[in-house]
Design a protein around this motif. Structure first.
Motif, short mmCIF file in Angstrom:
data_model
loop_
_atom_site.label_atom_id
_atom_site.label_comp_id
_atom_site.label_asym_id
_atom_site.label_seq_id
_atom_site.Cartn_x
_atom_site.Cartn_y
_atom_site.Cartn_z
N ALA A 25 0.83 -1.21 0.00
CA ALA A 25 0.00 0.00 0.00
C ALA A 25 0.87 1.27 0.00
O ALA A 25 2.00 1.26 0.51
N TYR A 26 0.33 2.33 -0.57
CA TYR A 26 0.99 3.64 -0.57
C TYR A 26 0.20 4.54 0.37
O TYR A 26 -0.88 5.03 0.02
N VAL A 27 0.70 4.67 1.60
CA VAL A 27 -0.09 5.36 2.64
C VAL A 27 0.76 6.36 3.44
O VAL A 27 0.82 6.29 4.66
N PRO A 28 1.43 7.31 2.74
CA PRO A 28 2.30 8.23 3.49
C PRO A 28 1.52 9.16 4.42
O PRO A 28 2.11 9.71 5.34
N TYR A 29 0.23 9.33 4.20
CA TYR A 29 -0.55 10.31 4.99
C TYR A 29 -1.22 9.65 6.19
O TYR A 29 -1.00 10.07 7.33
N SER A 30 -1.99 8.61 5.96
CA SER A 30 -2.68 7.98 7.09
C SER A 30 -1.79 6.95 7.79
O SER A 30 -2.01 6.63 8.95
N LYS A 31 -0.81 6.43 7.09
CA LYS A 31 0.01 5.32 7.60
C LYS A 31 -0.90 4.16 8.05
O LYS A 31 -0.63 3.48 9.03
N TYR A 32 -1.96 3.97 7.28
CA TYR A 32 -2.94 2.92 7.59
C TYR A 32 -3.11 2.05 6.34
O TYR A 32 -4.03 2.25 5.54
N PRO A 33 -2.19 1.10 6.15
CA PRO A 33 -2.29 0.26 4.95
C PRO A 33 -3.44 -0.74 5.04
O PRO A 33 -3.72 -1.29 6.10
N VAL A 34 -4.08 -0.93 3.90
CA VAL A 34 -5.19 -1.89 3.80
C VAL A 34 -4.92 -2.77 2.58
O VAL A 34 -4.46 -2.29 1.54
N GLY A 35 -5.18 -4.04 2.72
CA GLY A 35 -5.09 -4.97 1.59
C GLY A 35 -6.41 -5.69 1.44
O GLY A 35 -7.10 -5.97 2.42
N ALA A 36 -6.78 -5.96 0.19
CA ALA A 36 -8.03 -6.68 -0.08
C ALA A 36 -7.76 -7.78 -1.09
O ALA A 36 -6.89 -7.63 -1.96
N ALA A 37 -8.49 -8.86 -0.98
CA ALA A 37 -8.37 -9.96 -1.94
C ALA A 37 -9.75 -10.58 -2.13
O ALA A 37 -10.57 -10.60 -1.20
N ALA A 38 -9.98 -11.06 -3.34
CA ALA A 38 -11.28 -11.68 -3.61
C ALA A 38 -11.12 -12.81 -4.61
O ALA A 38 -10.24 -12.79 -5.49
N LEU A 39 -11.97 -13.79 -4.44
CA LEU A 39 -12.08 -14.91 -5.39
C LEU A 39 -13.11 -14.50 -6.44
O LEU A 39 -14.20 -14.02 -6.10
N VAL A 79 -16.88 -13.63 -5.69
CA VAL A 79 -17.58 -14.70 -4.97
C VAL A 79 -17.28 -14.63 -3.46
O VAL A 79 -18.14 -14.92 -2.64
N ALA A 80 -16.04 -14.26 -3.13
CA ALA A 80 -15.63 -14.20 -1.72
C ALA A 80 -14.63 -13.07 -1.58
O ALA A 80 -13.77 -12.89 -2.45
N PHE A 81 -14.74 -12.33 -0.47
CA PHE A 81 -13.93 -11.11 -0.30
C PHE A 81 -13.38 -11.03 1.11
O PHE A 81 -14.08 -11.34 2.09
N THR A 82 -12.14 -10.58 1.22
CA THR A 82 -11.57 -10.31 2.54
C THR A 82 -10.70 -9.06 2.47
O THR A 82 -10.14 -8.75 1.40
N CYS A 83 -10.58 -8.33 3.56
CA CYS A 83 -9.62 -7.24 3.60
C CYS A 83 -9.06 -7.12 5.01
O CYS A 83 -9.68 -7.58 5.98
N CYS A 84 -7.85 -6.56 5.08
CA CYS A 84 -7.16 -6.54 6.38
C CYS A 84 -6.38 -5.24 6.57
O CYS A 84 -6.06 -4.54 5.61
N ASP A 85 -6.07 -4.99 7.84
CA ASP A 85 -5.25 -3.83 8.19
C ASP A 85 -3.78 -4.26 8.28
O ASP A 85 -3.42 -5.38 7.93
N GLN A 86 -2.95 -3.35 8.79
CA GLN A 86 -1.50 -3.60 8.84
C GLN A 86 -1.12 -4.77 9.74
O GLN A 86 -0.02 -5.31 9.62
N PHE A 87 -2.00 -5.14 10.67
CA PHE A 87 -1.71 -6.25 11.57
C PHE A 87 -2.29 -7.56 11.04
O PHE A 87 -2.23 -8.60 11.73
N GLY A 88 -2.87 -7.50 9.86
CA GLY A 88 -3.50 -8.68 9.29
C GLY A 88 -4.88 -8.93 9.88
O GLY A 88 -5.49 -9.97 9.63
#
Ligand code: THU
Length: 142
Positions: A25-39, A79-88
């Protein structure tokens, strides 16, 4: 509507893909990276991470990147979705992203959330979508 049934191995691989995307993630302002993945309904996995901007309001949520990747790699429905913060840790999509996902969800799509697996209807009940536009178009033309 019948919810998709996703086995635990599949959820684990989606969570891993979300964590890997989060790390980019590119998060220089919030420093709150998020990742998402989906099937996707053809078996592909698509991912996204948040990308911020010096003009803060232009920030792209991880889900925006994921939906862009969905189309860039061939389209289909989620079909299926998940997302997470910097701690997983699991996250729920923000309000705007719920609407974004709603449009590209396969019927019965399931989301991996802190309080358990749920559906789009759980997190965005009575939602607006393309069928409302189509209905109005039909009435205008009849
Ligand atoms: N964010 C996402 O990427 N997805 C969400 O569903 C919630 C919020 C991002 C946007 C911003 O870069 C950071 O999290 C803090 O709000």
């Amino acid at each position: 509507m019948v919810s998709a049934v996703i086995d635990e191995d599949t959820w684990e691989s989606l969570r891993k893909a979300a964590r890997e995307a989060m790390a980019r993630a590119y998060v220089p302002y919030s420093k709150y990276p998020v990742g998402a993945a989906a099937l996707v309904d053809d078996g592909r996995v698509v991912v996204g991470c948040n990308v911020e901007n010096a003009s803060y309001g232009l920030t792209l949520c991880a889900e925006c990147g994921l939906v862009s990747s969905l189309f860039a790699t061939g389209g289909g429905h989620l079909v299926a979705f998940t997302c997470c913060d910097q701690f997983g840790e699991k996250l729920v999509p923000c309000g705007r992203c719920r609407q974004l996902l709603r449009e590209h969800a396969a019927p019965g799509m399931v989301l991996d959330m802190p309080l358990g697996i749920g559906t789009m209807d759980d997190i965005l009940p009575q939602s607006f979508g393309p069928e409302h536009l189509n209905e109005a178009r039909k009435r205008n033309n009849s």
